[in-house]
Design an enzyme around this catalytic site. Structure first.
Site, PDB file in Angstrom:
ATOM      1  N   ASP A  13       0.804  -1.222   0.000  1.00  0.00           N
ATOM      2  CA  ASP A  13       0.000   0.000   0.000  1.00  0.00           C
ATOM      3  C   ASP A  13       0.839   1.275   0.000  1.00  0.00           C
ATOM      4  O   ASP A  13       0.455   2.297   0.577  1.00  0.00           O
ATOM      5  CB  ASP A  13      -0.967   0.012   1.211  1.00  0.00           C
ATOM      6  CG  ASP A  13      -1.861  -1.212   1.226  1.00  0.00           C
ATOM      7  OD1 ASP A  13      -2.241  -1.659   0.133  1.00  0.00           O
ATOM      8  OD2 ASP A  13      -2.171  -1.704   2.323  1.00  0.00           O
ATOM      9  N   LYS A  16       1.704   2.195  -5.100  1.00  0.00           N
ATOM     10  CA  LYS A  16       2.228   1.635  -6.359  1.00  0.00           C
ATOM     11  C   LYS A  16       1.271   1.919  -7.524  1.00  0.00           C
ATOM     12  O   LYS A  16       1.704   2.270  -8.620  1.00  0.00           O
ATOM     13  CB  LYS A  16       2.433   0.114  -6.226  1.00  0.00           C
ATOM     14  CG  LYS A  16       3.440  -0.264  -5.148  1.00  0.00           C
ATOM     15  CD  LYS A  16       3.547  -1.777  -4.986  1.00  0.00           C
ATOM     16  CE  LYS A  16       2.295  -2.413  -4.402  1.00  0.00           C
ATOM     17  NZ  LYS A  16       2.010  -2.048  -3.003  1.00  0.00           N
ATOM     18  N   ASN A  38      -5.378 -10.141  -3.550  1.00  0.00           N
ATOM     19  CA  ASN A  38      -5.013  -9.559  -2.248  1.00  0.00           C
ATOM     20  C   ASN A  38      -4.536  -8.120  -2.457  1.00  0.00           C
ATOM     21  O   ASN A  38      -4.606  -7.296  -1.560  1.00  0.00           O
ATOM     22  CB  ASN A  38      -3.930 -10.402  -1.540  1.00  0.00           C
ATOM     23  CG  ASN A  38      -2.746 -10.762  -2.432  1.00  0.00           C
ATOM     24  OD1 ASN A  38      -2.762 -10.541  -3.638  1.00  0.00           O
ATOM     25  ND2 ASN A  38      -1.713 -11.339  -1.839  1.00  0.00           N
ATOM     26  N   GLY A  40      -4.564  -4.308  -3.780  1.00  0.00           N
ATOM     27  CA  GLY A  40      -5.561  -3.268  -4.059  1.00  0.00           C
ATOM     28  C   GLY A  40      -4.789  -2.027  -4.442  1.00  0.00           C
ATOM     29  O   GLY A  40      -4.154  -1.409  -3.587  1.00  0.00           O
ATOM     30  N   HIS A  41      -4.775  -1.715  -5.728  1.00  0.00           N
ATOM     31  CA  HIS A  41      -3.992  -0.583  -6.216  1.00  0.00           C
ATOM     32  C   HIS A  41      -4.946   0.528  -6.637  1.00  0.00           C
ATOM     33  O   HIS A  41      -5.757   0.347  -7.541  1.00  0.00           O
ATOM     34  CB  HIS A  41      -3.101  -1.029  -7.391  1.00  0.00           C
ATOM     35  CG  HIS A  41      -2.063  -2.041  -6.994  1.00  0.00           C
ATOM     36  ND1 HIS A  41      -1.158  -2.575  -7.864  1.00  0.00           N
ATOM     37  CD2 HIS A  41      -1.786  -2.596  -5.791  1.00  0.00           C
ATOM     38  CE1 HIS A  41      -0.379  -3.427  -7.220  1.00  0.00           C
ATOM     39  NE2 HIS A  41      -0.740  -3.462  -5.963  1.00  0.00           N
ATOM     40  N   THR A 130      -5.747 -11.551   3.652  1.00  0.00           N
ATOM     41  CA  THR A 130      -6.859 -10.822   3.038  1.00  0.00           C
ATOM     42  C   THR A 130      -8.038 -11.762   2.769  1.00  0.00           C
ATOM     43  O   THR A 130      -9.077 -11.316   2.286  1.00  0.00           O
ATOM     44  CB  THR A 130      -6.420 -10.197   1.699  1.00  0.00           C
ATOM     45  OG1 THR A 130      -5.972 -11.261   0.834  1.00  0.00           O
ATOM     46  CG2 THR A 130      -5.287  -9.200   1.883  1.00  0.00           C
ATOM     47  N   GLN A 225       1.918  -6.006  -3.335  1.00  0.00           N
ATOM     48  CA  GLN A 225       2.393  -6.097  -1.946  1.00  0.00           C
ATOM     49  C   GLN A 225       3.701  -5.295  -1.810  1.00  0.00           C
ATOM     50  O   GLN A 225       3.867  -4.323  -2.516  1.00  0.00           O
ATOM     51  CB  GLN A 225       2.587  -7.555  -1.506  1.00  0.00           C
ATOM     52  CG  GLN A 225       1.290  -8.341  -1.343  1.00  0.00           C
ATOM     53  CD  GLN A 225       0.735  -8.867  -2.647  1.00  0.00           C
ATOM     54  OE1 GLN A 225       1.428  -9.527  -3.399  1.00  0.00           O
ATOM     55  NE2 GLN A 225      -0.520  -8.590  -2.920  1.00  0.00           N
ATOM     56  N   THR A 240       3.191 -12.591   2.504  1.00  0.00           N
ATOM     57  CA  THR A 240       2.278 -13.207   1.553  1.00  0.00           C
ATOM     58  C   THR A 240       2.978 -14.430   0.958  1.00  0.00           C
ATOM     59  O   THR A 240       4.095 -14.775   1.354  1.00  0.00           O
ATOM     60  CB  THR A 240       1.798 -12.187   0.494  1.00  0.00           C
ATOM     61  OG1 THR A 240       0.729 -12.791  -0.251  1.00  0.00           O
ATOM     62  CG2 THR A 240       2.917 -11.751  -0.450  1.00  0.00           C
TER      63      THR A 240
HETATM   64  P1  GDP Z   1      -0.819   0.370  -3.514  1.00  0.00           P
HETATM   65  O1  GDP Z   1      -1.395  -0.923  -3.037  1.00  0.00           O
HETATM   66  O2  GDP Z   1       0.646   0.456  -3.284  1.00  0.00           O
HETATM   67  O3  GDP Z   1      -1.189   0.690  -4.934  1.00  0.00           O
HETATM   68  O4  GDP Z   1      -1.462   1.496  -2.592  1.00  0.00           O
HETATM   69  P2  GDP Z   1      -3.016   1.652  -2.201  1.00  0.00           P
HETATM   70  O5  GDP Z   1      -3.753   2.139  -3.391  1.00  0.00           O
HETATM   71  O6  GDP Z   1      -3.517   0.424  -1.533  1.00  0.00           O
HETATM   72  O7  GDP Z   1      -2.922   2.745  -1.069  1.00  0.00           O
HETATM   73  C1  GDP Z   1      -2.377   3.999  -1.296  1.00  0.00           C
HETATM   74  C2  GDP Z   1      -3.458   5.062  -0.995  1.00  0.00           C
HETATM   75  O8  GDP Z   1      -2.847   6.334  -0.887  1.00  0.00           O
HETATM   76  C3  GDP Z   1      -4.497   5.171  -2.080  1.00  0.00           C
HETATM   77  O9  GDP Z   1      -5.715   5.540  -1.496  1.00  0.00           O
HETATM   78  C4  GDP Z   1      -3.957   6.331  -2.945  1.00  0.00           C
HETATM   79  O10 GDP Z   1      -4.985   7.025  -3.643  1.00  0.00           O
HETATM   80  C5  GDP Z   1      -3.354   7.210  -1.892  1.00  0.00           C
HETATM   81  N1  GDP Z   1      -2.187   7.995  -2.314  1.00  0.00           N
HETATM   82  C6  GDP Z   1      -1.195   7.652  -3.175  1.00  0.00           C
HETATM   83  N2  GDP Z   1      -0.244   8.606  -3.194  1.00  0.00           N
HETATM   84  C7  GDP Z   1      -0.649   9.565  -2.334  1.00  0.00           C
HETATM   85  C8  GDP Z   1      -0.077  10.793  -1.886  1.00  0.00           C
HETATM   86  O11 GDP Z   1       1.018  11.178  -2.269  1.00  0.00           O
HETATM   87  N3  GDP Z   1      -0.779  11.510  -0.966  1.00  0.00           N
HETATM   88  C9  GDP Z   1      -1.985  11.091  -0.472  1.00  0.00           C
HETATM   89  N4  GDP Z   1      -2.608  11.839   0.438  1.00  0.00           N
HETATM   90  N5  GDP Z   1      -2.558   9.946  -0.873  1.00  0.00           N
HETATM   91  C10 GDP Z   1      -1.891   9.180  -1.776  1.00  0.00           C
HETATM   92  P1  IMO Z   2      -0.954  -4.178  -2.237  1.00  0.00           P
HETATM   93  O1  IMO Z   2      -0.516  -4.715  -3.589  1.00  0.00           O
HETATM   94  C1  IMO Z   2      -0.916  -4.619   2.077  1.00  0.00           C
HETATM   95  C2  IMO Z   2      -0.902  -8.709   3.641  1.00  0.00           C
HETATM   96  C3  IMO Z   2      -2.120  -9.165   4.406  1.00  0.00           C
HETATM   97  C4  IMO Z   2      -1.478 -10.129   5.381  1.00  0.00           C
HETATM   98  C5  IMO Z   2      -0.396 -10.789   4.531  1.00  0.00           C
HETATM   99  C6  IMO Z   2      -0.812 -12.121   3.923  1.00  0.00           C
HETATM  100  O2  IMO Z   2      -2.239  -3.452  -2.279  1.00  0.00           O
HETATM  101  O3  IMO Z   2       0.156  -3.406  -1.612  1.00  0.00           O
HETATM  102  P2  IMO Z   2      -2.428 -12.790   1.927  1.00  0.00           P
HETATM  103  O4  IMO Z   2      -3.883 -12.510   1.709  1.00  0.00           O
HETATM  104  O5  IMO Z   2      -1.524 -12.276   0.876  1.00  0.00           O
HETATM  105  O6  IMO Z   2      -2.166 -14.237   2.238  1.00  0.00           O
HETATM  106  O7  IMO Z   2      -2.064 -12.005   3.301  1.00  0.00           O
HETATM  107  O8  IMO Z   2      -0.097  -9.876   3.491  1.00  0.00           O
HETATM  108  N1  IMO Z   2      -1.163  -8.191   2.278  1.00  0.00           N
HETATM  109  C7  IMO Z   2      -1.123  -6.890   1.962  1.00  0.00           C
HETATM  110  N2  IMO Z   2      -0.913  -5.805   2.728  1.00  0.00           N
HETATM  111  N3  IMO Z   2      -1.077  -4.492   0.751  1.00  0.00           N
HETATM  112  C8  IMO Z   2      -1.244  -5.574  -0.036  1.00  0.00           C
HETATM  113  O9  IMO Z   2      -1.258  -5.512  -1.385  1.00  0.00           O
HETATM  114  C9  IMO Z   2      -1.327  -6.849   0.564  1.00  0.00           C
HETATM  115  N4  IMO Z   2      -1.521  -8.103   0.104  1.00  0.00           N
HETATM  116  C10 IMO Z   2      -1.412  -8.916   1.164  1.00  0.00           C
HETATM  117  O10 IMO Z   2      -2.746  -8.081   5.054  1.00  0.00           O
HETATM  118  O11 IMO Z   2      -0.836  -9.422   6.413  1.00  0.00           O
HETATM  119 MG    MG Z   3      -2.926  -1.604  -1.783  1.00  0.00          MG
END
Ligand code: GDP
Ligand code: IMO
Ligand code: MG
Length: 427
Positions: A13, A16, A38, A40-41, A130, A225, A240
């Protein structure tokens, strides 16, 4: 440089999705090579927010090839729902811009069921997965009893193999966990229907990518991840079930490792983690609460609150080193605005031992004490900044210091969720 590998350098998270979407304009192919739903981008374009789980974050750019390669654990239900969801929002998705490997292992209903049951069984020792069936699917892959997308497309083969596998899985569900077994015929029928809908997307994505490379196309690999969740290099067993780092690319795609060029790490200006497992710089207090609220730190996939804490320089330096990143993107710097003082974890202590390097050999990071270095904060909102000169000096100093602490320079800084909220940086 014809390929770029993007990795999360923390526990997932890191932002990416946003970074990939931003970079995708300059690439021809965007490739998911490991993990499954698992992930969520999040990608924000104008007033629209897209949460992508299996489809690469390049899908919002017309004319790009998006590849779901063989190392991905594919839940056909999520994949097809994502395709439909995008189409409903006016995004063109078909076999010309989305390619699915016939080698990807399929996540079935029993994988998700067993994922949830295994967590209950583990009780206090649970991982906090997840619940998307990731561990059970990759487990079956390693045990050589999994079914791949190619198997799904052959109804007779699928029926025979699913019958054999489900007999054992049902015994586990019923006899160990005391739950209702799954109905074999119902499962066969269901996955047979899904197979027909997957068929148009399926091809040999390894060959596709090798030909693309030889034709001079530019390829962007989208890690899911983060490195600290890598099954070999992360905080095992709280990880994971795939190689989230560079090792996952050649095995997950059939793209030769000698063709991989640069790596780019992504890390937040602070740190979060979802699920169980050690998190040395965690702030299980008002500060953590504040970061969670201001940073909207709730899981994109499960909605769970993310644990939050200070930037951990040891973990990020380690993650950037393992991923071979020559620069990194610092995201969510805007979330730290308003704090009087910022802290960064710079060393761990365990008893009389002091570590300045991430102690990858330590079985349990849960007991470490963290030594912090303080930095002055800044008060002003920085979400409108578009160049380093727009940032307050304290923010510039923080970026500079983090680049030095992790020994890899910051190349981009993100100050908001939307595409444009990104500034180039020479730290
Ligand atoms: P990912 O899994 O690495 O793609 O990240 P996620 O999408 O799960 O979580 C990142 C969250 O931060 C999302 O809600 C993005 O919209 C938000 N985000 C990304 N870059 C920034 C930033 O520079 N500032 C803020 N406030 N939010 C951001
Ligand atoms: P993105 O791509 C954050 C974590 C789960 C748990 C561990 C194992 O959005 O960054 P799993 O379901 O993979 O067997 O769970 O990994 N996990 C993540 N945490 N971002 C993710 O993906 C994740 N995918 C799995 O919370 O701790
Ligand atoms: Mg994510």
């Amino acid at each position: 440089m014809t390929s770029l590998s993007v990795f999360g350098a923390q526990w997932g998270d890191e932002g990416k999705g946003k970074v990939i979407d931003r970079l995708a304009a300059d690439y021809d192919y965007i490739v998911r090579y490991q993990g499954g739903a698992n992930a969520g981008h999040t990608v924000v374009v104008g007033d629209q927010t897209y949460a992508l789980h299996l489809i690469p974050s390049g899908i919002l750019h017309p004319g790009k090839h998006n590849v779901v390669a063989g190392g991905v654990a594919l839940d056909p239900i999520t994949f097809l729902a994502e395709v439909e969801g995008l189409r409903k929002r006016g995004i063109a998705v078909d076999h010309t811009n989305l390619h699915l490997s016939s080698n990807a292992h399929v996540i079935f209903e029993h994988h998700k069921r067993i994922d949830a049951l295994a967590e209950v069984w583990k009780g206090a020792g649970r991982i906090g997965t997840t619940g998307r069936g990731i561990g059970p699917c990759y487990g079956d892959k390693a045990a050589r009893i999994g079914l791949r997308v190619g198997d799904l497309l052959d109804p007779e083969r699928c029926k025979t193999r699913l019958r054999a596998v489900l007999a054992e899985k049902n015994a586990l569900i019923e006899k160990v966990h005391g739950e209702q077994p799954l109905d074999l015929d119902e499962q066969i029928q269901r996955y047979h229907e899904l197979a027909d809908r997957l068929r148009p997307f399926v091809c040999d994505t390894g060959a596709l990518l090798r030909h693309a490379h030889l034709a001079g196309k530019r390829i962007l690999f989208e890690g899911a991840q983060g490195l600290m969740l890598d099954i070999d290099h992360g905080t095992y067993p709280f990880v994971t079930s795939s190689n989230t780092g560079p090792g996952g690319i050649p095995s997950g795609t059939g793209f030769p490792p000698v063709w991989l060029s640069e790596s780019l790490g992504i890390a937040k200006a602070y740190c979060t983690r979802v699920g169980e497992g050690p998190f040395p710089t965690e702030q299980d207090n008002e500060l953590g609460e504040l970061l969670r609220r201001v940073g909207h730190e709730f899981g994109t996939t499960t909605g769970r609150p993310r644990r939050a804490g200070w930037f951990d320089a040891l973990a990020v330096r380690y993650a950037l080193a393992v991923s071979g990143s020559t620069s990194w993107v610092m995201t969510k710097l805007d979330v730290l605005s308003g704090l009087d003082e910022l802290q960064v974890g710079v060393a761990y202590r365990v008893g009389t031992e002091r570590y300045e390097e991430y102690p990858a050999h330590l079985a349990d990071l849960g007991q470490v004490e963290v030594e912090y270095r303080s930095f002055p904060g800044w008060k002003q909102d920085i979400t409108g900044a578009r160049s380093m000169g727009d940032l307050p000096p304290e923010a510039r100093a923080y970026i500079q210091a983090l680049g030095e602490l992790v020994e890899v320079p910051v190349s981009l800084v993100s100050v908001g969720p939307e595409r444009s909220a990104m500034l180039p940086c020479q730290s």
